[in-house]
Design a protein around this motif. Structure first.
Motif, short mmCIF file in Angstrom:
data_model
loop_
_atom_site.label_atom_id
_atom_site.label_comp_id
_atom_site.label_asym_id
_atom_site.label_seq_id
_atom_site.Cartn_x
_atom_site.Cartn_y
_atom_site.Cartn_z
N THR A 10 0.80 -1.17 -0.10
CA THR A 10 0.14 0.09 0.08
C THR A 10 0.97 1.08 -0.17
OG1 THR A 10 -1.81 1.30 1.19
CG2 THR A 10 -0.09 -0.08 2.52
N ALA A 11 0.53 2.35 -0.53
CA ALA A 11 1.02 3.54 -0.63
C ALA A 11 0.10 4.75 -0.86
CB ALA A 11 2.14 3.78 -1.92
N LYS A 12 0.50 6.05 -0.14
CA LYS A 12 -0.30 6.96 -0.12
C LYS A 12 0.45 8.24 -0.35
CE LYS A 12 -4.28 5.20 1.28
NZ LYS A 12 -3.80 3.69 1.33
N TRP A 13 -0.10 9.22 -1.13
CA TRP A 13 0.64 10.70 -1.17
C TRP A 13 0.71 11.16 0.36
CZ3 TRP A 13 3.02 12.02 -5.35
CH2 TRP A 13 2.59 11.46 -6.64
N ALA A 14 1.85 11.59 0.63
CA ALA A 14 2.20 12.74 1.71
C ALA A 14 2.44 14.22 1.41
CB ALA A 14 2.92 12.10 2.63
N GLY A 15 1.63 14.88 0.61
CA GLY A 15 2.29 15.90 0.18
C GLY A 15 2.38 16.01 -1.20
N GLY A 58 1.46 -5.82 12.62
CA GLY A 58 -0.15 -6.10 12.24
C GLY A 58 -0.71 -4.89 11.35
N VAL A 59 0.22 -4.24 10.54
CA VAL A 59 -0.38 -3.05 9.91
C VAL A 59 -1.31 -3.61 8.76
CG1 VAL A 59 0.20 -1.17 8.12
CG2 VAL A 59 1.81 -1.53 10.19
N LEU A 60 -2.43 -2.89 8.63
CA LEU A 60 -3.33 -3.33 7.89
C LEU A 60 -3.81 -2.12 6.71
CD1 LEU A 60 -6.24 -4.94 10.23
CD2 LEU A 60 -4.33 -5.76 8.89
N GLY A 61 -3.21 -0.93 7.16
CA GLY A 61 -3.44 0.00 6.26
C GLY A 61 -2.80 1.32 6.58
N ILE A 62 -2.59 2.34 5.81
CA ILE A 62 -1.85 3.60 6.16
C ILE A 62 -2.58 4.79 5.60
CG2 ILE A 62 0.40 2.87 6.33
CD1 ILE A 62 1.18 3.52 3.71
N SER A 63 -2.42 5.95 6.13
CA SER A 63 -3.02 7.07 5.51
C SER A 63 -2.05 8.36 5.73
CB SER A 63 -4.14 7.42 6.25
OG SER A 63 -4.39 7.59 7.55
N ALA A 64 -2.10 9.44 4.97
CA ALA A 64 -1.21 10.51 5.03
C ALA A 64 -2.10 11.85 4.58
CB ALA A 64 0.03 10.20 4.46
N GLY A 65 -1.77 12.83 5.10
CA GLY A 65 -2.27 14.16 4.79
C GLY A 65 -1.32 15.06 3.74
N SER A 66 -1.32 16.00 4.27
CA SER A 66 -0.32 17.10 3.58
C SER A 66 1.30 16.82 3.58
CB SER A 66 -0.79 18.60 3.82
OG SER A 66 -2.09 18.71 3.55
N ASP A 67 1.65 16.00 4.54
CA ASP A 67 2.92 15.86 4.91
C ASP A 67 3.23 14.49 5.55
OD1 ASP A 67 3.36 16.09 7.88
OD2 ASP A 67 2.73 18.15 7.07
N ALA A 68 4.36 14.02 5.79
CA ALA A 68 4.76 12.81 6.45
C ALA A 68 5.28 12.92 7.60
CB ALA A 68 5.78 11.91 5.43
N GLU A 69 5.11 14.15 8.14
CA GLU A 69 5.68 14.16 9.43
C GLU A 69 4.60 14.44 10.62
OE1 GLU A 69 8.99 14.46 10.49
OE2 GLU A 69 9.49 14.00 8.32
N ASP A 70 3.46 15.24 10.33
CA ASP A 70 2.51 15.45 11.23
C ASP A 70 1.25 14.36 11.01
OD1 ASP A 70 3.89 17.30 12.69
OD2 ASP A 70 3.57 18.96 11.27
N THR A 71 1.06 14.07 9.74
CA THR A 71 -0.21 13.61 9.32
C THR A 71 0.03 12.12 8.55
OG1 THR A 71 -0.32 14.81 7.29
CG2 THR A 71 -1.45 15.56 9.05
N PHE A 72 0.89 11.26 9.30
CA PHE A 72 1.05 9.88 8.97
C PHE A 72 0.31 9.07 9.88
CE2 PHE A 72 4.81 6.80 7.58
CZ PHE A 72 3.72 5.88 7.21
N TYR A 73 -0.55 8.24 9.36
CA TYR A 73 -1.10 6.92 10.43
C TYR A 73 -0.97 5.89 9.77
CZ TYR A 73 -3.41 11.16 12.67
OH TYR A 73 -3.73 12.31 13.27
N ALA A 74 -1.10 4.61 10.74
CA ALA A 74 -1.29 3.42 10.48
C ALA A 74 -2.33 2.75 10.97
CB ALA A 74 0.15 2.98 10.75
N GLN A 75 -3.07 1.89 10.61
CA GLN A 75 -3.98 1.16 11.24
C GLN A 75 -3.49 -0.12 11.56
OE1 GLN A 75 -7.54 -0.02 8.89
NE2 GLN A 75 -7.88 -1.71 9.99
N ALA A 76 -3.35 -0.60 12.72
CA ALA A 76 -2.82 -1.76 13.12
C ALA A 76 -4.07 -2.43 14.02
CB ALA A 76 -1.55 -1.64 13.89
N GLY A 77 -4.16 -3.83 13.66
CA GLY A 77 -5.21 -4.45 14.42
C GLY A 77 -6.59 -3.49 14.42
#
Length: 534
Positions: free
Chosen positions: A451-456, A490-509
């Motif tokens: 999986t991959a997402k834009w981060a900015g 157990g990462v199931l997905g990731i999400s990112a907003g306008s940058d990879a520093e403050d808005t980078f999340y991972a869904q685990a479990g």
């Protein structure tokens, strides 16, 4: 008047002072020292040219191709008299335009060389154009700089990552590269305000009191309108401001070019579109918002529970939503006050993605191949744009994300069990209808990517997934650089907003983790499939 390029070179380039050929040196020593001498760009690579025969020294083009390598090069003599080869373990190459291509790991390259005697000393008589730089020192020798082009609708700046040797003249080479046009994967998906054929009239960009004076060839004035000239000036500014303390730009062609009064049609493009800090996600079989560490319902949105929603998406404005059913065979759109409606069906649909004009994108499997589907606002599959890129071949598309400028498509594909991260340009008609995906830029990675997402605009976050596996997410820069994050189980997905520093999340479990520094912090939010707008 001070040349901006000279000032910048003095300010940012470290001093490399390689030695010339040693008297009586063997061919092997000459070749090894020639590789080292490629780090000395001063005076037109004068030291490196001393290792070449006089004829080759005149024609050799050092920056035609830069090979980045790790480990010590291997120099071997071949059977034929005077013939040698250099074997390199490569990490990437940079072409004459500054476009970097990372090598898959591991990768090797062999360069053929012919040696010759000049006044009793061994010299290089034949070798491919270019220099070879050790990856360990490349960061000191090279400058990463994003060129900027207009999106096709002139509303956004689209970055085009390039690399340049830190030396006198780098500012002029940046302008020259911009005038020459975008990298291959962006051709047709972005536009330049400069007409084809316009070049720099001289190979320097002098500055006075922070103003860069860019002397252009006469073609710049052919059929030029005030709007066109103002767009050109705007493009030069975004490419040069901040480089060597440039604060303004003046275009000249024999004399200063008058821009005229600001055109009412001149748009100031967005450089870094902000998608905010809210995410859409699934909780209790409904679409919800994740805001300020809390899960909140979406006001006015009818229940979608009967569709068993997964993989939601939302437009930047928050006025529209899309999601798949649990089987990933139907794509739905909805909005506050509107019942969800199915707009497309297919096999192996990927998570929907909104572009800036609210087209909803997904991919599906068709006859053993993948096609991208873009559905217009208010439309259905019947009036969707179908983009069957030939280069996809038998690749299975696992993810498609449209950049916030609408000009690029990030894709994760699977080919023969190997995950690839690809960025293709999106070509559109004059009405903005998506038409095709260009042959992509590949971003090699060391590990498995699902999986991959834009981060900015210039960064991508990517990860493997698996409920019972440890994942090590990475940040991939379009300039080829990578940053590895802390591992997470157990990462199931990731999400990112306008940058990879403050808005980078991972869904685990069954919870959401947020990146803080190089650590993961449990937000204790019971949501699945979180996604930032876009």
């Amino acid at each position: 008047m001070i040349a901006a390029t000279e000032a910048e070179a003095d300010a940012v380039a470290p001093a490399f002072d390689p030695e010339g050929p040693a008297p009586g040196a063997t061919p092997e020593r000459i070749l090894r020292d020639f590789i080292t001498a490629g780090s000395g760009a001063g005076d037109g690579y004068s030291v490196a040219r001393q290792f070449l025969t006089p004829e080759l020294a005149q024609s050799w083009e050092p920056e035609e191709r830069i090979v980045l390598f790790r480990s010590d090069p291997r120099v071997e003599k071949r059977e034929a008299e005077g013939v040698y080869q250099i074997q390199l373990e490569t990490t990437g190459t940079i072409d004459a335009r500054g476009v970097r291509t990372n090598s898959p790991v591991p990768a090797t390259e062999t360069l053929g060389v012919r040696m010759a005697q000049v006044n009793g000393e061994w010299r290089i008589g034949e070798i491919p154009d270019g220099i070879m730089l050790a990856q360990s020192s490349a960061r000191d020798l090279l400058l990463s700089h994003s060129l900027y082009f207009y999106s096709s609708n002139y509303r956004y700046w689209v970055p085009d990552a390039r690399w340049f040797v830190r030396r006198t003249g780098v500012t002029a080479r940046i302008v020259g590269a911009m005038l020459a046009g975008p990298a291959p994967y962006l051709q047709g998906s972005v536009t330049s305000a400069f007409p084809e054929g316009v070049t720099l009239a001289r190979d320097s960009v002098p500055i006075t009191s922070g103003t860069a004076s860019v002397e252009l060839s006469s073609e710049v004035l052919e059929n030029a309108t005030s709007l066109g000239l103002q767009q050109m000036n705007q493009q030069l500014q975004v490419n040069l401001l901040g480089l060597n303390d440039v604060t303004s730009v003046e275009m000249t062609s024999g004399q200063p070019i008058e821009l005229g009064d600001p055109s009412p049609d001149l748009v100031v493009p967005e450089l870094a579109p902000d998608v905010g800090g809210e995410q859409v996600a699934i909780a209790g079989n409904e679409l919800v918002r994740v805001r300020n560490g809390a899960v909140v319902p979406i006001e006015g949105l009818p229940s979608v529970a009967e569709s068993q929603p997964r993989d939601p998406a939302t437009s930047v404005s928050g006025s529209a939503y899309a999601f798949l059913n649990a089987a990933r065979t139907s794509l739905f759109v909805t909005a506050p006050g509107s019942q969800a409606r199915a707009v497309a069906k297919g096999s192996a649909l990927t998570q929907p993605s909104f572009d800036p004009d609210n087209w909803v994108w997904t991919t599906r499997a068709v006859g053993g191949r993948s096609e991208a589907l873009a559905i217009p606002p208010g439309g259905t599959e019947a009036n969707a744009a179908k983009l069957a890129a030939g280069w996809l071949g038998d690749r299975k598309v696992k993810e498609l994300r449209i950049s916030r400028d609408g000009s690029r498509a990030l894709m994760v594909t699977d080919r023969d069990g190997v995950g690839e991260v690809l960025v293709a340009g999106i070509t559109r008609s004059t009405e903005g209808v998506p038409q095709s995906l260009t042959t992509p830029l590949s971003l090699p990675t060391d590990g498995t990517i699902d999986t991959a997402k834009w981060a900015g605009q210039s960064a991508i976050v990517a990860s493997s997934t698996g409920a019972n596996e440890e994942a090590t997410p990475v940040i991939l820069q379009l300039n080829g650089e990578q940053e590895t994050m802390a591992a997470l189980d157990g990462v199931l997905g990731i999400s990112a907003g306008s940058d990879a520093e403050d808005t980078f999340y991972a869904q685990a479990g069954d919870t959401l983790y947020r990146r803080i520094g190089n650590s993961w912090v449990d937000e204790q939010l019971a949501v699945v499939d979180p996604a930032f707008p876009g």
